[in-house]
Design a protein around this motif. Structure first.
Motif, PDB file in Angstrom:
ATOM      1  N   VAL A 153       0.818  -1.206   0.000  1.00 16.34           N
ATOM      2  CA  VAL A 153       0.000   0.000   0.000  1.00 16.34           C
ATOM      3  C   VAL A 153       0.856   1.263   0.000  1.00 16.34           C
ATOM      4  CG1 VAL A 153      -1.697   1.320   1.326  1.00 16.34           C
ATOM      5  CG2 VAL A 153      -1.905  -1.168   1.153  1.00 16.34           C
ATOM      6  N   ILE A 154       1.917   1.266   0.816  1.00 17.73           N
ATOM      7  CA  ILE A 154       2.678   2.493   1.061  1.00 17.73           C
ATOM      8  C   ILE A 154       3.799   2.735   0.064  1.00 17.73           C
ATOM      9  CG2 ILE A 154       4.222   3.608   2.728  1.00 17.73           C
ATOM     10  CD1 ILE A 154       2.548   2.357   4.927  1.00 17.73           C
ATOM     11  N   LEU A 155       4.580   1.714  -0.218  1.00 15.96           N
ATOM     12  CA  LEU A 155       5.785   1.927  -1.024  1.00 15.96           C
ATOM     13  C   LEU A 155       5.518   2.440  -2.437  1.00 15.96           C
ATOM     14  CD1 LEU A 155       8.023  -1.045   0.155  1.00 15.96           C
ATOM     15  CD2 LEU A 155       8.014   1.332   0.935  1.00 15.96           C
ATOM     16  N   PRO A 156       4.447   1.998  -3.116  1.00  9.12           N
ATOM     17  CA  PRO A 156       4.188   2.575  -4.435  1.00  9.12           C
ATOM     18  C   PRO A 156       3.927   4.072  -4.410  1.00  9.12           C
ATOM     19  CG  PRO A 156       3.010   0.505  -4.196  1.00  9.12           C
ATOM     20  CD  PRO A 156       3.553   0.862  -2.834  1.00  9.12           C
ATOM     21  N   GLU A 157       3.536   4.587  -3.236  1.00 11.22           N
ATOM     22  CA  GLU A 157       3.320   6.025  -3.104  1.00 11.22           C
ATOM     23  C   GLU A 157       4.631   6.791  -2.905  1.00 11.22           C
ATOM     24  OE1 GLU A 157       0.335   7.362  -3.456  1.00 11.22           O
ATOM     25  OE2 GLU A 157      -0.576   5.389  -3.709  1.00 11.22           O
ATOM     26  N   ILE A 158       5.640   6.100  -2.349  1.00 17.71           N
ATOM     27  CA  ILE A 158       6.875   6.785  -1.960  1.00 17.71           C
ATOM     28  C   ILE A 158       8.036   6.525  -2.921  1.00 17.71           C
ATOM     29  CG2 ILE A 158       8.590   7.023  -0.118  1.00 17.71           C
ATOM     30  CD1 ILE A 158       6.440   6.053   1.845  1.00 17.71           C
ATOM     31  N   LEU A 159       8.253   5.253  -3.257  1.00 19.48           N
ATOM     32  CA  LEU A 159       9.470   4.870  -3.978  1.00 19.48           C
ATOM     33  C   LEU A 159       9.633   5.487  -5.370  1.00 19.48           C
ATOM     34  CD1 LEU A 159      10.169   1.162  -2.995  1.00 19.48           C
ATOM     35  CD2 LEU A 159      11.190   3.266  -2.123  1.00 19.48           C
ATOM     36  N   PRO A 160       8.576   5.613  -6.173  1.00 16.80           N
ATOM     37  CA  PRO A 160       8.785   6.231  -7.488  1.00 16.80           C
ATOM     38  C   PRO A 160       9.370   7.635  -7.399  1.00 16.80           C
ATOM     39  CG  PRO A 160       6.695   5.069  -7.452  1.00 16.80           C
ATOM     40  CD  PRO A 160       7.198   5.080  -6.033  1.00 16.80           C
ATOM     41  N   LEU A 161       8.842   8.448  -6.465  1.00 15.23           N
ATOM     42  CA  LEU A 161       9.374   9.801  -6.288  1.00 15.23           C
ATOM     43  C   LEU A 161      10.794   9.751  -5.741  1.00 15.23           C
ATOM     44  CD1 LEU A 161       9.149  12.855  -6.224  1.00 15.23           C
ATOM     45  CD2 LEU A 161       7.963  12.671  -4.010  1.00 15.23           C
ATOM     46  N   TYR A 162      11.020   8.885  -4.764  1.00 14.95           N
ATOM     47  CA  TYR A 162      12.363   8.757  -4.172  1.00 14.95           C
ATOM     48  C   TYR A 162      13.379   8.346  -5.237  1.00 14.95           C
ATOM     49  CZ  TYR A 162      16.026   7.318  -0.895  1.00 14.95           C
ATOM     50  OH  TYR A 162      17.216   7.192  -0.223  1.00 14.95           O
ATOM     51  N   ARG A 163      12.986   7.424  -6.093  1.00  9.11           N
ATOM     52  CA  ARG A 163      13.879   6.947  -7.147  1.00  9.11           C
ATOM     53  C   ARG A 163      14.212   8.049  -8.141  1.00  9.11           C
ATOM     54  NH1 ARG A 163      17.749   3.225  -8.165  1.00  9.11           N
ATOM     55  NH2 ARG A 163      17.784   2.642 -10.370  1.00  9.11           N
ATOM     56  N   ARG A 164      13.221   8.867  -8.469  1.00  6.47           N
ATOM     57  CA  ARG A 164      13.472   9.983  -9.395  1.00  6.47           C
ATOM     58  C   ARG A 164      14.426  11.000  -8.785  1.00  6.47           C
ATOM     59  NH1 ARG A 164       7.866   9.542 -10.375  1.00  6.47           N
ATOM     60  NH2 ARG A 164       7.432  11.394  -9.090  1.00  6.47           N
ATOM     61  N   LEU A 165      14.283  11.239  -7.491  1.00  8.83           N
ATOM     62  CA  LEU A 165      15.124  12.230  -6.826  1.00  8.83           C
ATOM     63  C   LEU A 165      16.533  11.713  -6.573  1.00  8.83           C
ATOM     64  CD1 LEU A 165      12.572  13.607  -4.191  1.00  8.83           C
ATOM     65  CD2 LEU A 165      13.363  14.756  -6.269  1.00  8.83           C
ATOM     66  N   PHE A 166      16.649  10.409  -6.270  1.00  4.51           N
ATOM     67  CA  PHE A 166      17.947   9.844  -5.894  1.00  4.51           C
ATOM     68  C   PHE A 166      18.192   8.541  -6.659  1.00  4.51           C
ATOM     69  CE2 PHE A 166      15.924  11.931  -2.214  1.00  4.51           C
ATOM     70  CZ  PHE A 166      16.768  13.037  -2.110  1.00  4.51           C
TER      71      PHE A 166
END
Length: 319
Positions: free
Chosen positions: A104-117
């Motif tokens: 539930v949570i990681l699909p909301e966070i990881l795509p943005l995190y991956r783009r930034l870092f």
């Protein structure tokens, strides 16, 4: 001078209390492992293991195990801190989270995190609360995501959003068990679940050790009702699917409910512990790498923008 590789091998052997199992876990021969342990014992001039059956640690071995772990943790923290100072274009981050919550949570966070870092190598450890707490205390993960309070000591927690546990029950089950009172029961449940009303209903539940199960057990005990448990499972998604087919009632986190779900009724629980706060936890006495700090920043930005933000301002030393 102590050899770090010897320390690592010793700790694995101390955990397994079997040279055979430890060697297999380390992907080396048992002879090679024995050689490393013997070299360490020679350097320390003390026996670390009683080579009995089963293998046991000596008193010196017990003392040295805690020191060895601290030395390896300090070495890892130092190397990561130096890497952060020198260059943040690369790094590693390991997150501990339950399978369902991660979905539930990681699909909301990881795509943005991956783009930034994009240079950060990400690893995921999935497990129950007990396993995640153990992993955090032993330095196997940088952060864990779970419900407050965490059972492990010396953990700093950062609330990210609220999470309530609800009762899930299908229309067909209500029709089967309350053929002449279905609408009345639904009305009563809407005001808060009274388990005495549902005493005759079969129960589907996760296994003990899960927060949802603990809450359920406590609620039934407080209501002085013995639950008719017909199935225990590790996967809470399996239980929800079975509940949708009318096999039984189950307890389910509100945050996991898909908006399009129409085959179940969800009712609030009149129980304080069912209202919780989801948080990120990290070990206070261990260096928190920048990759972890940035993950926390992204998680707060994404999740606190959603329906149920937790009241929280991140401390300046983390952000």
């Amino acid at each position: 001078m102590l050899n770090f590789l010897n320390l690592e091998y010793f700790l694995v052997a101390a955990e397994e209390l079997s040279f055979t199992k430890a060697a297999k876990r380390l992907f080396i021969s048992q002879q090679s492992l024995s050689s490393h342990i013997a070299s360490l014992e020679k350097e320390l001039d003390v026996a670390l293991f009683d080579r009995t059956s089963p293998l046991t640690l000596t008193y010196a071995g017990h003392v040295f195990a805690s020191r060895a772990r601290a030395l390896l943790d300090l070495r890892a923290e130092t190397l990561r801190e130096i890497t952060d100072i020198k260059d943040f274009t690369t790094g590693q981050l390991t997150i501990g989270v339950s399978h369902t919550r991660g979905r539930v949570i990681l699909p909301e966070i990881l795509p943005l995190y991956r783009r930034l870092f994009p240079g950060i190598e990400f690893s995921l450890l999935e497990g129950n609360s007990k396993e995640l707490d153990h992993a955090l205390s032993h330095g196997e993960v940088d952060l864990i995501i779970g419900m407050k309070p965490f059972s492990v000591e010396h953990v700093e927690t950062i609330p990210i959003c609220s999470e309530d546990i609800l009762l899930a029950v299908s229309d067909s089950l209500l029709t089967q068990y309350f053929p002449n009172r279905k609408q009345q029961i639904m009305g009563l449940l809407s005001g808060g679940v009274d388990l005495k009303l549902l005493a005759s209903c079969p129960v589907l539940t996760v296994k003990k050790g899960n927060r949802v199960r603990t809450i359920m057990d406590e609620m039934y005990e407080d209501a002085q009702v013995s639950p008719s448990i017909i199935l225990e499972a590790e996967n809470i998604e399996t239980l929800l699917s079975l509940a949708a087919k009318g096999m039984g009632i189950t307890f389910y986190p509100q945050a996991f409910i898909h908006p399009s779900r129409q085959d179940l009724h969800f009712y609030p629980l009149n129980y304080g512990k069912a209202h919780g706060v989801l948080a990120i936890g990290y070990y206070k006495n261990r260096y928190l790498p920048r990759a972890a700090k940035e993950f926390i920043r992204v998680a707060l930005k994404v999740l606190q923008a959603q329906k149920h933000p937790a009241e929280y301002q991140p401390p300046s030393d983390v952000m």
